[in-house]
Design a protein around this motif. Structure first.
Motif, mmCIF file in Angstrom:
data_model
loop_
_atom_site.group_PDB
_atom_site.id
_atom_site.type_symbol
_atom_site.label_atom_id
_atom_site.label_comp_id
_atom_site.label_asym_id
_atom_site.label_seq_id
_atom_site.Cartn_x
_atom_site.Cartn_y
_atom_site.Cartn_z
ATOM 1 N N TRP A 77 -14.670 11.759 -12.810
ATOM 2 C CA TRP A 77 -14.724 11.447 -14.230
ATOM 3 C C TRP A 77 -14.448 12.800 -14.905
ATOM 4 C CZ3 TRP A 77 -15.027 6.721 -16.740
ATOM 5 C CH2 TRP A 77 -15.171 6.815 -18.025
ATOM 6 N N HIS A 78 -13.655 13.083 -15.822
ATOM 7 C CA HIS A 78 -13.411 14.253 -16.671
ATOM 8 C C HIS A 78 -13.750 14.495 -18.026
ATOM 9 C CE1 HIS A 78 -9.663 12.167 -17.708
ATOM 10 N NE2 HIS A 78 -9.707 12.624 -18.746
ATOM 11 N N LEU A 115 -19.061 11.554 -23.302
ATOM 12 C CA LEU A 115 -20.455 11.034 -22.622
ATOM 13 C C LEU A 115 -21.472 11.852 -23.204
ATOM 14 C CD1 LEU A 115 -19.948 10.998 -18.598
ATOM 15 C CD2 LEU A 115 -19.794 9.156 -20.305
ATOM 16 N N PHE A 116 -21.355 13.003 -23.487
ATOM 17 C CA PHE A 116 -22.287 13.982 -24.420
ATOM 18 C C PHE A 116 -22.690 13.251 -25.559
ATOM 19 C CE2 PHE A 116 -22.372 18.565 -22.819
ATOM 20 C CZ PHE A 116 -22.439 18.298 -21.505
ATOM 21 N N VAL A 172 -26.278 3.894 -19.530
ATOM 22 C CA VAL A 172 -24.993 4.189 -19.907
ATOM 23 C C VAL A 172 -24.178 3.928 -18.599
ATOM 24 C CG1 VAL A 172 -23.587 6.133 -20.578
ATOM 25 C CG2 VAL A 172 -25.583 5.759 -21.588
ATOM 26 N N LEU A 173 -22.985 3.385 -18.458
ATOM 27 C CA LEU A 173 -22.306 3.073 -17.189
ATOM 28 C C LEU A 173 -20.962 3.518 -17.515
ATOM 29 C CD1 LEU A 173 -23.925 -0.380 -16.156
ATOM 30 C CD2 LEU A 173 -24.525 1.777 -15.371
ATOM 31 N N CYS A 174 -20.292 4.176 -16.510
ATOM 32 C CA CYS A 174 -19.104 4.456 -16.487
ATOM 33 C C CYS A 174 -18.365 3.459 -15.449
ATOM 34 C CB CYS A 174 -18.573 5.877 -15.943
ATOM 35 S SG CYS A 174 -19.374 6.931 -17.494
ATOM 36 N N LYS A 179 -12.383 3.842 -17.573
ATOM 37 C CA LYS A 179 -11.700 4.846 -17.041
ATOM 38 C C LYS A 179 -10.536 5.276 -18.221
ATOM 39 C CE LYS A 179 -12.391 4.474 -12.177
ATOM 40 N NZ LYS A 179 -11.833 4.294 -10.962
ATOM 41 N N GLY A 180 -10.034 4.108 -18.728
ATOM 42 C CA GLY A 180 -9.086 4.286 -19.941
ATOM 43 C C GLY A 180 -9.473 4.900 -21.346
ATOM 44 N N ASP A 181 -10.872 4.833 -21.206
ATOM 45 C CA ASP A 181 -11.501 5.297 -22.660
ATOM 46 C C ASP A 181 -11.558 6.925 -22.704
ATOM 47 O OD1 ASP A 181 -11.955 2.714 -23.396
ATOM 48 O OD2 ASP A 181 -13.950 2.781 -22.576
ATOM 49 N N GLN A 182 -11.330 7.770 -21.536
ATOM 50 C CA GLN A 182 -11.192 9.042 -21.525
ATOM 51 C C GLN A 182 -9.970 9.604 -22.249
ATOM 52 O OE1 GLN A 182 -12.879 10.670 -17.717
ATOM 53 N NE2 GLN A 182 -11.976 8.876 -16.970
ATOM 54 N N THR A 183 -10.355 10.788 -22.647
ATOM 55 C CA THR A 183 -9.222 11.474 -23.217
ATOM 56 C C THR A 183 -8.120 12.069 -21.966
ATOM 57 O OG1 THR A 183 -10.355 13.484 -23.411
ATOM 58 C CG2 THR A 183 -10.286 12.347 -25.242
ATOM 59 N N PRO A 184 -7.061 12.241 -22.136
ATOM 60 C CA PRO A 184 -6.204 12.714 -21.177
ATOM 61 C C PRO A 184 -6.580 13.924 -20.327
ATOM 62 C CG PRO A 184 -4.844 11.990 -22.765
ATOM 63 C CD PRO A 184 -6.187 12.148 -23.487
ATOM 64 N N ASP A 185 -6.594 13.965 -19.228
ATOM 65 C CA ASP A 185 -6.997 15.119 -18.392
ATOM 66 C C ASP A 185 -6.046 16.237 -18.333
ATOM 67 O OD1 ASP A 185 -7.907 17.211 -16.666
ATOM 68 O OD2 ASP A 185 -8.388 15.820 -15.134
#
Length: 334
Positions: free
Chosen positions: A212-213, A218-219, A289-291, A316-322
Motif C-alpha cells: 500500500w503506497h 490514510l493520514f 479503518v480497513l484497506c 486499492k483503486g482509491d489510492q493516488t497513482p504510485d
C-alpha cells in the motif's frame, strides 16, 4: 576521497552545524542534565561521582549517527541496506534498555524483601543503602537509554520515512507512541500491576495489506477519527510494511503520539489470522479503518460489520497513482 563521499562529508558537517545551534529537548535535559549525586556503575563497585554526557551532545550524536548511515550509503550500491543497518543501531538502545529494565525489576524485588525484614545492624543498613543506590543507578541508566532510543527512532522515521519498531518486546517509554505487542497487551488487561502497558483510550482497529503506497489518504482519515476520538488507542494488525506501517508512522508523528498496539500474528496460517480477527472484536473497538487486501481483511470487515462497528473502508483503486512505480516501469521500457 571520491566526489560522492566528499559531498556526504559536507552534508554531515552541515548536519552537525545544525545540531550545534539547537538546545537539548526537555527529555534529554531531565535525564542527562540533572544526574544523581552518586552512582554505582556495576554491582560490586563503590559509589562514585561521575558526570553524565552533555545533553545536547548525546541528542545530536544519537540523531547524527542514524542520518550519517543513510548519507554514507546514499546513491551507492549499498543504499538499500541503509534502513536495516540503521534499524539495528536503534535496536541496540532498545535491547540494552530492556536488559536494564529486567535488572531494575530484580533489584527492586530484592530491595523490597530486605525492607520487609528489617534488621537494625550496621551491616544491614549499609547493604540496604547500597542496594537502593544500585537500583536507582540502574533506573537512571535505563531512562537514559530509553530517551536515546526514542530520539534515534524519531530520526530513523524522519530519514527513512518508515516508523521504527522493535523486532521483539514492547516499546513503552513516555516519549514515543506506546507500541505494545499483542501478548503483552492481553496480559496487561488482566494484570493491574502492569498498568503502564494498558492503553486506556477507546480502541480504533486498523488493518491493511503489505502493499500500500498512499500515505495521504490514510493520514487524513486517521486525523479525522482522532478529532472525534482524541483519546483513542490505535490497534493495527502489525505488519512492518504497507498500510499497517503507514498507520504506525501516523501514530508516532510529533504532535500526535497516539498509543499504538501492534497486534501481530503469532504463528502462521489462515486459522491464526481469523483467530486474531476474533480477538480484535473482543477489544470492543469504536471504529475501524480497513484497506482492501486478502481474505483476512474481508473476514475482519464482515465480523466488524456484524458487530455494528463503524468501518472506513478503502479499495486499492482509491489510492493516488504510485509515481515511483510509474517511473520504474518507464525505465524498464526505455
Amino acid at each position: 576521497m571520491t566526489r560522492t563521499h566528499s559531498q556526504s562529508v559536507h552534508r554531515f558537517a552541515d548536519l552537525k552545524t545544525l545540531y550545534a545551534e539547537m538546545t537539548a529537548t526537555p527529555e534529554f535535559q531531565a535525564v542527562f542534565g540533572e544526574p544523581m549525586g552518586l552512582t554505582i556503575m556495576a554491582p560490586g563497585e563503590m559509589p562514585m561521582e561521575l558526570d553524565m554526557p552533555d545533553p545536547l551532545a548525546v541528542q545530536a550524536d544519537c540523531g547524527g549517527v542514524v542520518a550519517c548511515l543513510f548519507d554514507l550509503l546514499n546513491d551507492t550500491r549499498l543504499e538499500a541496506l541503509a534502513p536495516d543497518i540503521a534499524w539495528g543501531f536503534v535496536n541496540s538502545f532498545h535491547f540494552v534498555a530492556g536488559k536494564l529494565a529486567r535488572r531494575e525489576d530484580a533489584l527492586a524485588q530484592e530491595l523490597g524483601e530486605m525492607a520487609r525484614v528489617p534488621d537494625m545492624s550496621e551491616v544491614y543498613i549499609r547493604e540496604l543503602e547500597e542496594k537502593q543506590l544500585l537500583c536507582q543507578s540502574v533506573a537512571e541508566q535505563r531512562e537514559a537509554l530509553e530517551v536515546m532510543c526514542d530520539f534515534a527512532a524519531d530520526m530513523y522515521r524522519a530519514v527513512s520515512g518508515m516508523p521504527w519498531s522493535p523486532a521483539r518486546g514492547s516499546r513503552t517509554s513516555n516519549r514515543a507512541a506506546s507500541q505494545v505487542d499483542a501478548l503483552d497487551f492481553l496480559r496487561a488487561r488482566q494484570l493491574a500491576a502492569r498498568e503502564r502497558h494498558l492503553p486506556q483510550g477507546p480502541i480504533v482497529v486498523f488493518s491493511g495489506p503489505a502493499q500500500w503506497h498512499d500515505t495521504d489518504i490514510l493520514f487524513a482519515k486517521l486525523d479525522e477519527i482522532r478529532a472525534r476520538v482524541p483519546h483513542m488507542t490505535l490497534v493495527t494488525t502489525g505488519q512492518r510494511t504497507g498500510a499497517d506501517a503507514i498507520a504506525a508512522a501516523w501514530a508516532g508523528r510529533p504532535g500526535v503520539k497516539v498509543p499504538l498496539v501492534s497486534f501481530r500474528l503469532y504463528g502462521s496460517g489462515a486459522k491464526k489470522a481469523f483467530d486474531r480477527n476474533r480477538k480484535l472484536l473482543e477489544l470492543r473497538p469504536v471504529e475501524a479503518v480497513l484497506c482492501e487486501g486478502s481474505g483476512i481483511q474481508a473476514n475482519l470487515y464482515q465480523a466488524l460489520r456484524q458487530e455494528g462497528v463503524p468501518i472506513h473502508a478503502f479499495r486499492k483503486g482509491d489510492q493516488t497513482p504510485d509515481v515511483g512505480l510509474r517511473r520504474g516501469m518507464a525505465r524498464g521500457r526505455a
